[in-house]
Write an enzyme that holds these catalytic residues in place. Structure first.
Site, PDB file in Angstrom:
ATOM      1  N   HIS A  68      -3.877 -75.299 -15.502  1.00  0.00           N
ATOM      2  CA  HIS A  68      -4.447 -77.316 -15.203  1.00  0.00           C
ATOM      3  C   HIS A  68      -3.737 -78.318 -16.122  1.00  0.00           C
ATOM      4  CE1 HIS A  68      -4.469 -79.855 -11.395  1.00  0.00           C
ATOM      5  NE2 HIS A  68      -5.507 -80.255 -12.157  1.00  0.00           N
ATOM      6  N   SER A  78     -13.322 -84.805 -16.153  1.00  0.00           N
ATOM      7  CA  SER A  78     -12.170 -85.491 -17.137  1.00  0.00           C
ATOM      8  C   SER A  78     -12.894 -84.476 -18.828  1.00  0.00           C
ATOM      9  CB  SER A  78     -12.000 -86.834 -17.550  1.00  0.00           C
ATOM     10  OG  SER A  78     -11.498 -87.152 -18.529  1.00  0.00           O
ATOM     11  N   GLU A 110      -8.545 -77.143  -6.097  1.00  0.00           N
ATOM     12  CA  GLU A 110     -10.098 -77.835  -6.851  1.00  0.00           C
ATOM     13  C   GLU A 110     -11.163 -78.952  -6.360  1.00  0.00           C
ATOM     14  OE1 GLU A 110      -7.501 -81.264 -10.386  1.00  0.00           O
ATOM     15  OE2 GLU A 110      -5.790 -80.423  -9.086  1.00  0.00           O
TER      16      GLU A 110
END
Length: 759
Positions: free
Chosen positions: A137, A341, A525
């Protein structure tokens, strides 16, 4: 560094020549001992093999996959992308293949074409059932390799070079792994990586039941699961691990191809294993005058013709200079990263410096002003290094201390499912039994266009916005609107078919098992809590509530791509991840139901129906990317000439930056697969230049530019941030490229800078 005294290092560059001199004698000894080693091999239960191959792709003019920003196109290389594979087999029985790609995600059409090649080469040995292809990713790789329209709009359609680089690289990495199959063992270990990810949609996570959230210490998964491969003769030969954090340390303004934090971690770990950590770094202050005199005798070499193979032969990690054992392969695989994140400092407003709005991730109502900060802020390269290094250091600890050996059978199950109309049994709201519901044709909500704190969208779209407006391009019908509630539909992609399908409906799910390790291959995801629910549900079926120790990992973005999967509760909030959960609020329930069926079949040794086949739309693909017409240089200059050289008699300290600019040509003329565009060489003796760093090193950047968009002239800027570990001495920087003539022929070239001293 942990493990530096384990005796795992191979000689460094400074002693590679002596190693080559010994190669004949080592080979002879290996042949003489072959019969005796076979006796020891018979104790191993598995055959293991690893492989790795370059998949970097076009480093110019091609849109990057991930942020969907049309203006973000490739213009050089931060470090190269690779496909890394392992094969584990029980002799005469089952085997599985797992491929980890330094790419944004897997692609259905790539998977289809790889499987076709494997069938042509190996028959039914490797099929869709036992081959998993997964993406890390990174958002800094070339786009254009997926077959569905919605994923190739910003890349101006299909990009054949991106596609071919992936298919070729995956096939070659599997071939290597197959040819490297030898008796060996596998060990597993796991532990927490505390500081490599935060939840980027905490308001959605908090909508999950309080009782469920109370079972977990964190709002993201911090566990890394690592497997260590040990060859019976050679010892450790590689490792793969799974850990959830987004590949968004590099921002949507970056234009250099990069494996982001996971690609960096893989490069760090492979180099850690291979390097001789005892190499001398003694001061050369007393020799600096002597080195400057030596450097002064090497001016910049003018550009000259070169062969295609030259950049491959000169690579630091060139296969042409391989020693008597396979290279160490380390892969940092993706997991349920949907809401995770790597920008761990949090999200702040660009205009005020204050934290962004909690529920909508906006600043004064503007999502464009809300940006997350990585640990190296404002330097995205430093953030990438730090997050990569945090994963790498934890992986080294787990690798060095892995003692639990995988034992038991190898098995797998795979099926295709039509997620546009899958019937799912879910508990009735309010209790009292179950009810049948259905998934929906794919659709994307308004918050998809808002983007995330890792990369914002535009046009005042907001995460968590509940306004209902008719869809763009195609208005959804009432049934679709009701099915996707409470998602306000922006793009009804599942029902858009011109010029061909915009989004997938048929998706693969897969379970691979090697002893106590269970890999759940998912084509999207999963958020943190969605992944936890899936793992728990599958583990319950596999153990049947027995106290059996299993390591269940999610391999995200595997075999194809279908965006996000949230929990039902997170979907209700309609942040970016919920808006990008294509098949409606019951998507996760559908995955859990169908994975439990696969797990049950695995336990009972039953076959499963293959399901509907996904389409092969390669022949339908459209490309609008402008081809390279020709390359030129100013009159009196050659390709490879220096336009900006290092200063005369230059001396640099470790930690400083060296920059050289060459007259160059478009990198799309030759991708330099398994080669390099940039090279740093160190002088050995008085006249022998030896490769020291190339464009697969984190410290070296190849930056390509042209003075105007349609100009046939271009420059290559090569920047070398001198590592603290660099050996003092005389160096030069070299560039490799390929220029296209007006009639279409391609000529390779090379040139080098003047020599300089690193003290």
């Amino acid at each position: 560094m942990a493990g530096a005294s384990m005796g795992l290092q191979v000689p460094s560059l400074n002693v590679c020549a002596r190693k080559r001199c010994r190669l004949f004698w080592v080979s002879l000894v290996v042949l003489l001992l072959a019969s005796s080693t076979r006796v020891a091999f018979s104790d191993s239960k598995y055959l293991v093999g690893l492989g790795s191959y370059d998949i970097t792709g076009p480093a110019a003019d091609v849109n990057m996959m991930g942020y969907a920003m049309m203006e973000q196109t490739t213009s050089g290389v931060h470090f190269r992308l690779r496909a890394r594979s392992f094969i584990v087999a029980e002799p005469g029985k089952n085997r599985v293949v797992f491929v980890n790609l330094d790419a944004c995600m897997a692609s259905q059409i790539v998977t289809i074409k790889v499987l076709e090649r494997l069938k042509a080469r190996y028959g039914e040995l490797y099929t869709e059932k036992n081959v998993a292809i997964s993406g890390i990713h990174t958002h800094a790789g070339p786009a254009g390799y997926l077959q569905y329209v919605v994923y190739i709009v910003t890349s101006l359609g299909f990009v054949r070079q991106s596609f071919d680089a992936l298919v070729d690289g995956i096939e070659q990495s599997i071939i290597q792994a197959h040819e490297n199959l030898r008796p060996g063992s596998i060990y597993v270990n796991n532990g927490e990586v505390i500081d490599a990810g935060i939840n980027r949609s905490p308001s959605a996570y908090l909508n999950n039941p309080t009782e469920e959230r109370s079972k977990y210490k964190y709002d993201v998964d911090k566990e890394m699961t690592l497997i260590k491969f040990v060859d019976d003769e050679w010892g450790p030969i590689g490792s793969f691990n799974w850990f959830a954090t987004h590949g968004t340390s590099m921002s949507n303004t970056n234009s250099l191809i990069s494996g982001d934090n996971k690609g960096a971690a893989a490069r760090f770990m492979e180099d850690w294993f291979e390097q001789n950590n005892s190499a001398s770094s003694e001061s050369v202050q007393n020799r600096e005058h002597e080195l400057l005199e030596l450097a002064a005798s090497f001016g910049s070499a003018p550009g000259k013709p070169a062969t295609k193979i030259l950049s491959v032969a000169q690579r630091v990690r060139s296969a042409l200079r391989k020693a008597d054992k396979p290279s160490f392969v380390s892969a940092f695989c993706q997991s349920n990263c949907g809401d995770v994140s790597p920008n761990v400092l949090g999200a702040f407003c660009k205009d005020t410096g204050l934290p962004c709005d909690f529920n909508h991730s906006t600043c004064g109502g503007k999502n464009e002003l809300c940006v997350a900060r990585g640990p190296g802020y404002p330097d995205e390269f430093e953030s990438t290094r730090v997050i990569g290094e945090r994963q790498f250091r934890r992986a080294v600890e787990l690798f060095n201390n892995a003692t639990e050996e995988l034992t038991g059978q190898i098995d797998y199950r795979h099926t295709y499912l039509d997620f546009s109309q899958l019937e799912v049994m879910v508990p009735k709201q309010g209790g009292g039994g179950t009810e049948a519901v259905k998934t929906c044709p794919a659709a994307m909500g308004f918050a998809f266009a808002a983007g995330t704190i890792d990369g914002s969208g535009a046009f005042d779209f907001k995460q968590g916005d509940d306004k209902m407006v008719g869809g763009m391009l195609k208005a959804p019908n009432e049934e679709q609107i009701a099915c996707q509630q409470p998602k306000p539909i922006l793009l009804d992609t599942g029902e858009m078919t011109l010029p061909y399908q915009w989004a997938p409906s048929v998706l693969p799910i897969q379970i691979l098992r090697v002893g106590q390790l269970v890999i759940l291959s998912v084509p999207g995801e999963f958020t943190t809590m969605a992944g936890r629910r899936l793992r728990d549900a599958v583990k319950q079926v596999l153990t049947n509530d027995k106290n059996e120790k299993l390591h269940v990992v999610i391999a995200g973005l595997t075999n194809t791509y279908s965006q996000y999967i949230t929990t039902f509760e997170e979907y209700e909030i309609q942040r970016y991840e919920g808006a990008s959960t294509l098949y409606g609020p019951h998507t996760l329930s559908a995955y859990i139901q169908e994975f439990q069926k696969l797990a049950g079949a695995l336990v009972r040794d039953q076959t499963v129906e293959p399901g509907p086949q996904p389409p092969d739309m390669l022949s339908k693909q459209i490309s609008m990317l402008t081809p390279v017409l020709m390359d030129t240089t100013p009159l009196g200059t050659n390709f490879g000439d220096c336009s900006t050289d290092v200063p005369m008699n230059a001396t640099y300290k470790r930690g400083s930056m060296v920059s050289v600019v060459f007259w160059s040509a478009c990198p799309r003329n030759d991708l330099m697969t398994e080669g390099t565009f940039a090279l740093v060489e160190i002088l050995q003796g008085t006249d022998t230049w030896v490769p020291a760093y190339d464009d697969d090193d984190f410290c070296l950047r190849f930056i390509w530019s042209r003075p105007a968009k349609l100009s046939s002239r271009s420059h290559a800027t090569i920047e070398w941030r001198i590592p603290q570990s660099a050996t003092p001495g005389v160096y030069r920087i070299r560039h490799f490229g390929a220029a296209k003539a007006l009639l279409g022929s391609v000529r390779h070239f090379t040139g080098s800078s003047s020599a300089f001293v690193v003290a």
